[in-house]
Design a protein around this motif. Sequence first.
Motif, short mmCIF file in Angstrom:
data_model
loop_
_atom_site.label_atom_id
_atom_site.label_comp_id
_atom_site.label_asym_id
_atom_site.label_seq_id
_atom_site.Cartn_x
_atom_site.Cartn_y
_atom_site.Cartn_z
N ASN B 173 0.81 -1.23 0.00
CA ASN B 173 0.00 0.00 0.00
C ASN B 173 0.84 1.27 0.00
O ASN B 173 0.40 2.33 0.45
CB ASN B 173 -0.94 0.01 1.21
N SER B 174 2.06 1.16 -0.47
CA SER B 174 2.87 2.37 -0.61
C SER B 174 2.72 2.88 -2.03
O SER B 174 2.19 2.19 -2.91
CB SER B 174 4.34 2.08 -0.29
N ILE B 175 3.14 4.12 -2.26
CA ILE B 175 3.03 4.72 -3.59
C ILE B 175 4.38 5.28 -4.02
O ILE B 175 5.24 5.57 -3.20
CB ILE B 175 1.97 5.85 -3.64
N TYR B 176 4.54 5.41 -5.34
CA TYR B 176 5.77 5.98 -5.89
C TYR B 176 5.33 6.74 -7.13
O TYR B 176 4.72 6.15 -8.02
CB TYR B 176 6.72 4.84 -6.25
N SER B 177 5.58 8.04 -7.15
CA SER B 177 5.03 8.82 -8.26
C SER B 177 5.94 9.95 -8.71
O SER B 177 6.72 10.49 -7.95
CB SER B 177 3.68 9.41 -7.84
N VAL B 178 5.79 10.30 -9.98
CA VAL B 178 6.59 11.38 -10.57
C VAL B 178 6.14 12.73 -10.02
O VAL B 178 6.89 13.69 -9.99
CB VAL B 178 6.48 11.33 -12.11
N ILE B 179 4.89 12.80 -9.58
CA ILE B 179 4.32 14.04 -9.02
C ILE B 179 3.20 13.62 -8.09
O ILE B 179 2.60 12.56 -8.30
CB ILE B 179 3.82 14.98 -10.15
N SER B 180 2.88 14.42 -7.08
CA SER B 180 1.77 14.05 -6.20
C SER B 180 0.48 14.06 -7.02
O SER B 180 0.34 14.84 -7.97
CB SER B 180 1.66 15.06 -5.05
N PRO B 181 -0.48 13.21 -6.67
CA PRO B 181 -1.75 13.22 -7.41
C PRO B 181 -2.42 14.59 -7.38
O PRO B 181 -3.01 15.02 -8.39
CB PRO B 181 -2.61 12.18 -6.68
N GLU B 182 -2.27 15.30 -6.25
CA GLU B 182 -2.86 16.64 -6.16
C GLU B 182 -2.17 17.60 -7.13
O GLU B 182 -2.83 18.39 -7.82
CB GLU B 182 -2.74 17.19 -4.72
N GLY B 183 -0.86 17.53 -7.18
CA GLY B 183 -0.09 18.40 -8.08
C GLY B 183 -0.42 18.12 -9.54
O GLY B 183 -0.62 19.03 -10.35
N CYS B 184 -0.50 16.83 -9.87
CA CYS B 184 -0.82 16.43 -11.24
C CYS B 184 -2.23 16.89 -11.61
O CYS B 184 -2.44 17.44 -12.70
CB CYS B 184 -0.70 14.91 -11.36
N ALA B 185 -3.17 16.70 -10.69
CA ALA B 185 -4.55 17.10 -10.96
C ALA B 185 -4.66 18.61 -11.17
O ALA B 185 -5.38 19.08 -12.05
CB ALA B 185 -5.47 16.66 -9.82
N SER B 186 -3.92 19.37 -10.37
CA SER B 186 -4.05 20.83 -10.50
C SER B 186 -3.43 21.32 -11.81
O SER B 186 -3.84 22.35 -12.33
CB SER B 186 -3.48 21.56 -9.29
#
Lengths: 275, 274
Positions: B173-186
């Motif tokens: 249940n960990s995550i690894y991302s190029v950008i936070s989902p909030e940042g990407c969505a905005s």
Amino acid sequence: MAWYSEPTAVKKKSIEDLWIKCKKCQSHIYKSEWEENLNVCPSCNYHGSITSYERINLLFDKNTFKELFNNISPIDSLKFIDLKGSYKDKYETAIKKTGISESVVTGHGKINGIEAVVAVMDFRFLGGSLGSATGEKILQAANYAYDNNLPYIVFSASGGARMQEGVLSLMQMAKTCAGIARLNKKNIPYISVLTNPTTGGVSASYAMMGDLNISEPGALIAFAGRRVIEQTIGEKLPDDFQTSEYLLKHGFMDSIVDRKNMKNYLSNVLSFYNR
Amino acid sequence: MTKNKKSISSAWDVVNISRHPNRPILQDYLSLIFTNFVELHGDRYYSDDLAMIGGFAEIGDQKVMLIGHNKGKNVNENIERNFGMANPDGYRKALRLMKLAERFNIPIVTIIDTPGAFPGLEAEERGQAEAIAKNLTEMASLEVPVICVVIGEGGSGGALGIGVGDKILMLSNSIYSVISPEGCASILWRDAKFAPDAAEALNLTASALHKHGVIDEIIEEPGEGAHTNYEKIAESVKSSILRNLEKYINVSIEELIQRRFEKYSGMGKFSVNN
Ligand SMILES: [Zn+2]
């Protein structure tokens, strides 16, 4: 990390499209004069963006440039769709618009007689973002330099890692740096030229790893976005924050070089390479 | 709505579990599975960044250099540790300890759990970009095995800055991302409230990343998540680290570095037209 998407030079909408409005000093300049001056403002020295091939023409001796790896292009492996449509549509449009297959053009040629390998990023292609194919081309070019014992020069112009490829794009930071690490071990010179803009994941990988870090005047060079920092720390930032000049002052650039002098600057420093 | 253990939770559910206030953090694993921790401080240039800690440690019979993002358990700890968001000083401390591990010939274990590298004025001034870039470059050719474990949030370049290794493990249940989902969505949805859509699109879960060849192993979490059973997840993390370290006992330095180079050369998907 690809938060920068502002255009670098705003074209004034005119019927004849004869004028360019400088983004920095707002002067109106004849398009022909702007182009003759290598997309640099004659009144304030603002360095506007140029395409990969324009830069390659400025850099290499006549008819010496040979393009490599132009058969590598993006795929939409995550089937990424946002509010404005699919990633696939976006890169297909970019390929059509720019005539290049990715956000970087790679190859080799002679700079005042000195053979070198280059990767030249193109901001027109999805904001110069670092995707898997971009990373592959930059690594392949580094490997070509490694195999042939040639100096490597990368011109960056990028908003950062390409969000539409998720962590695959983040991994391109590690992938490209792995190529640079091999050049370091073999004492092959690597020169990074940071042009406007070089931000996010590109600044935090190969662009900052030059044996020499060079930039053009007034370029935006940053890790995090200005707005994000202002929101985080709740302070106003200095005017010259995250410019080439700011980075030079803080010890992260070797020199700031005008576009018109770049070729001679590069061949001169490469002439000191004695292996 | 009831869920069985293997139910397909949405990416956004996983994001929320990865950020759960009771989720085990580095200090929990330190007390549960590491012994003889000798903390080493400072980057030798500017400061001792509390958002990134490291030092000698033992796990099972194995001596290692342990390095990781240091989130806190409560508000005060989090303020002191900057919520696990390191400054350049933290990345430079991490690199100093990695080079020390190389000299001592002990493997490196990195524990990744950060929303991202700190976006601050001083961070930019002291070269956040350079510090991370340097780590990526140096880690590519470290002459000892490097095992990286994402235990919570793998926030972009801030995670990758200690995340280049021979084996990349991720809690389920960990995550690894190029950008936070909030940042990407905005940026791409013009509104942070589309973060759940962005989370889905970004393929930031352990299972998606395993499918795309970015990580090597998923460490299954107990019950509704790691926060429901500290002992159990700690044991799983321990056995996974030890099992992966064992793979490198008879691997020469040349082969280790060559394999790591090939691993990262193979990252990404693109097309080649002939
Ligand atoms: Zn101007």
